[in-house]
Each structure stands twice: as C-alpha cells, then as structure tokens.
Design an enzyme around this catalytic site. Structure first.
Site, PDB file in Angstrom:
ATOM      1  N   HIS A 163       0.836  -1.220   0.000  1.00 34.17           N
ATOM      2  CA  HIS A 163       0.000   0.000   0.000  1.00 34.17           C
ATOM      3  C   HIS A 163       0.862   1.257   0.000  1.00 34.17           C
ATOM      4  CE1 HIS A 163      -2.319   3.102   2.469  1.00 34.17           C
ATOM      5  NE2 HIS A 163      -2.858   3.104   1.272  1.00 34.17           N
ATOM      6  N   VAL A 207       5.828   2.437   1.656  1.00 28.48           N
ATOM      7  CA  VAL A 207       4.923   1.392   1.165  1.00 28.48           C
ATOM      8  C   VAL A 207       4.634   0.487   2.365  1.00 28.48           C
ATOM      9  CG1 VAL A 207       4.493  -0.448  -0.496  1.00 28.48           C
ATOM     10  CG2 VAL A 207       6.030   1.425  -1.115  1.00 28.48           C
ATOM     11  N   GLU A 208       3.365   0.387   2.744  1.00 26.63           N
ATOM     12  CA  GLU A 208       2.981  -0.521   3.828  1.00 26.63           C
ATOM     13  C   GLU A 208       2.877  -1.925   3.246  1.00 26.63           C
ATOM     14  OE1 GLU A 208      -0.696   1.477   5.143  1.00 26.63           O
ATOM     15  OE2 GLU A 208      -0.079   0.986   7.171  1.00 26.63           O
ATOM     16  N   VAL A 209       3.673  -2.832   3.770  1.00 21.58           N
ATOM     17  CA  VAL A 209       3.642  -4.216   3.288  1.00 21.58           C
ATOM     18  C   VAL A 209       2.853  -5.027   4.314  1.00 21.58           C
ATOM     19  CG1 VAL A 209       5.041  -6.216   2.671  1.00 21.58           C
ATOM     20  CG2 VAL A 209       5.833  -3.918   2.080  1.00 21.58           C
ATOM     21  N   VAL A 227      -2.180   0.661   8.987  1.00 17.95           N
ATOM     22  CA  VAL A 227      -1.812   1.676   9.994  1.00 17.95           C
ATOM     23  C   VAL A 227      -1.998   3.087   9.425  1.00 17.95           C
ATOM     24  CG1 VAL A 227       0.079   2.631  11.372  1.00 17.95           C
ATOM     25  CG2 VAL A 227      -0.258   0.152  11.258  1.00 17.95           C
TER      26      VAL A 227
END
Ligand SMILES: NC(=O)c1ccc[n+]([C@@H]2O[C@H](COP(=O)([O-])OP(=O)(O)OC[C@H]3O[C@@H](n4cnc5c(N)ncnc54)[C@H](O)[C@@H]3O)[C@@H](O)[C@H]2O)c1
Length: 292
Positions: free
Chosen positions: A119, A130-132, A168
């Site tokens: 994301h 980048v949220e993994v 988050v």
C-alpha cells in the site's frame, strides 16, 4: 530488463508505472479504459511501456505485479484470479489496496501465498512509504521479495506484523480526516484554515519526527511520561464524530475553496509534487526518480 505488470492506469497505477519505468523496469499496464493509449502517451512517454486491456496477456512473463485497480472486493477477486492463472511460481502479486484485507483478497485464490498488500501513499513515485501487509496465507518469501523490490525502487517499505483493518497509515489518516470534517461541521474552522493549520503544525512535525518521538520531546528531559501525566491527562474532552448527513455541505465548501476539474487537479497536483520534491532530499529520503 525485469518486467512489472501494473493493473489499472488510474491515479495510483500511472504513478507506480512511472516509478518502475524510471527505475529501469519494462512496464506492462493493463486497464480497460478506452483512453488507455492517450494516458500512456501523456504520462508515460520515454519509458518502456506496453499497454493493453487484456490482463491475462499483460501478466504473462511478469516478474512482479502491482495491482492498482478499483477498490472493490469483487473486482479485486476477479483480477487476482486472472493474475494467479497467468503468473509463475515466486511472482509477487501485490495489491495497492487502501484498506481491503489481504486474507479477503486471497480467499480461494490458488496463489494466496503470493498475495500481499503493497500500500503506497499518493503519489507512489514520490512518497517514500509502502505498507507491506501480509495475510495469514502470505509466504515469508513473498514478503521478503516485495520488501526487496520496494527498497530497490528507493521506497521505505514497512512490514506490518499482521493484517488489520485500514492497516496503519489509513487508520491514522481516518482519525484526522473525520475530525477535520467534524470541526468544519461544528463551525469551529473553515476548510482552508484547517488545511493551513495542519500544514503549519502536525504536517511539518510529522515530516521530521513521529508521534512517539514528538511525545518524548514534548515531555522535556523527563520524556513522554511527563507529557502523558501532565498535558495529555487534561485532554479529557470527547472528540465527537462527523454527521454523515452533513458531509455534502463540507464537500461543497472544499470544492469552493480549491475548485474542481482537470485544471484544478493539475494545478494542485503540481503544487503538491513541487513541495514534496523540495523536502524529500533535505529530509534524507532518496532523490525521487524523474522520468523523461
Ligand atoms: N487514490 C489514492 O489516494 C490511493 C492511495 C493509495 C492506494 N490506493 C489504492 O490504489 C488502487 C487504485 O486507486 P486509484 O485511486 O488509482 O483508482 P482509480 O479509480 O483512479 O483507478 C482505477 C483504475 O482501474 C481501472 N480498472 C477497472 N477495472 C479494471 C480491470 N478489470 N483491470 C484493470 N484495471 C481496471 C479503471 O479503469 C481505472 O483506470 C485502489 O485499490 C486504492 O485503494 C489509492
């Protein structure tokens, strides 16, 4: 040259395509939109790009897939079924989804172990994060590979320990956005003043230190404990929630403050990008890549 398939050529897909393309990947973009070729000509010129409305052929031979299609579960399910059937072992299928859980996207998918959330914040080509987010079926190998690819693109991938609704970033963003809506509805502040207030305070602060670091400093040499026992302990007010029936009036006020349509969008996006580029390097983030 490694091959990335970008699914969807909207706001996020085009920006991912520019990022991967500028980093030397061959880009395949798949989108059923009738003006796909115009989008490629306008936004992706100078890059190695193949555009098609056929997702199956776009996926074949990909080394990495970054999905950025509509935020609708039934469409994601269909897209990931096609991706699973047309990509090989070890190919990461990353979704840009803002809040859909990877376990839901991967339910019943034969390649569930290869599905992960990657994301970004908009625009992915400039924002470092980048949220993994792995689902319970995502393999550790998939997460490692996704992290490796995002790092190679100059991003800061942060791996969440488990999937969680809204992840988050968007849980934090939702709190701010809901409160902004509520305060305008309550007649406390106007739209443009609220934006300026955030830019001049929380925005600038959070570009340099996070909320916990800020708490440490707000407490002085005694640290965050002093802040929590002191100032924070007195903030006992109810924060309230916006009234959905009155969203329309605030939306009208936002339209009036900033304008709508292509001209307004281009002007505001250019201003955002100019300011973001100006602060990225001094703040220690990788120099944003610029496509030709
Ligand atoms: N906009 C944001 O700020 C933002 C930020 C982070 C993540 N995201 C996520 O990125 C994804 C894309 O969001 P967006 O804002 O770019 O949406 P968008 O509406 O701008 O673009 C979606 C694109 O997908 C295309 N599409 C429709 N069906 C398709 C199909 N079957 N195959 C391929 N493409 C198809 C549409 O034609 C459209 O061009 C969403 O999952 C969203 O949650 C958005």
């Amino acid at each position: 040259m490694p091959v990335v398939t970008i699914v969807g050529a909207g706001v996020i897909g085009v920006s991912w395509a520019r990022l991967f393309g500028a980093a030397g990947w061959e880009v395949r973009v798949s989108d059923p939109r009738p003006d796909l070729r115009d989008v490629v000509a306008e936004h992706l010129s100078g890059l190695s790009v193949v555009a098609t409305d056929d997702l199956a052929s776009a996926a074949q031979g990909a080394d990495f897939v970054q999905e950025a299609g509509p935020e609708r579960m039934e469409i994601k399910e269909q897209m990931f079924a096609t991706l699973a059937a047309n990509t090989g072992e070890g190919v990461v299928l990353a979704s840009s989804s803002s809040s859909l859980l990877p376990s839901h996207i991967a339910a019943g998918n034969p390649a569930a172990d290869r599905i992960v959330i990657g994301h970004p914040f908009n625009p992915p080509e400039l924002m470092p994060l980048v949220e993994v987010v792995p689902g319970p079926q995502t393999s550790p190998k998939t997460v490692e590979r996704a992290v490796e690819v995002y790092k190679a693109l100059g991003k800061l991938p942060i791996r969440l320990k488990k999937e969680y609704p809204g992840f988050v970033g968007n849980r934090l963003q939702k709190v701010i956005n809901d409160q902004a809506m509520y305060l305008v509805q309550e007649g406390v502040i106007d739209v443009a003043d609220l934006d300026d207030l955030v830019r001049a305070s929380l925005g600038l602060r959070y570009a340099t230190i996070g909320p916990f670091q800020s708490g440490v400093l707000g407490g002085g040499p005694a640290g965050i404990r002093h802040l929590i026992e002191g100032i924070a302990s007195q903030m006992t007010f109810e924060i309230g929630a916006p009234d959905p029936a009155r969203t329309g009036a605030v939306v009208d006020a936002v339209d009036e403050a900033y304008g709508t349509g292509q001209e307004a969008y281009d002007r505001l996006a250019a201003l955002r990008d100019e300011r973001t580029r100006a602060v990225l390097r001094p703040l220690g983030w990788a120099e944003p890549r610029q496509e030709g």
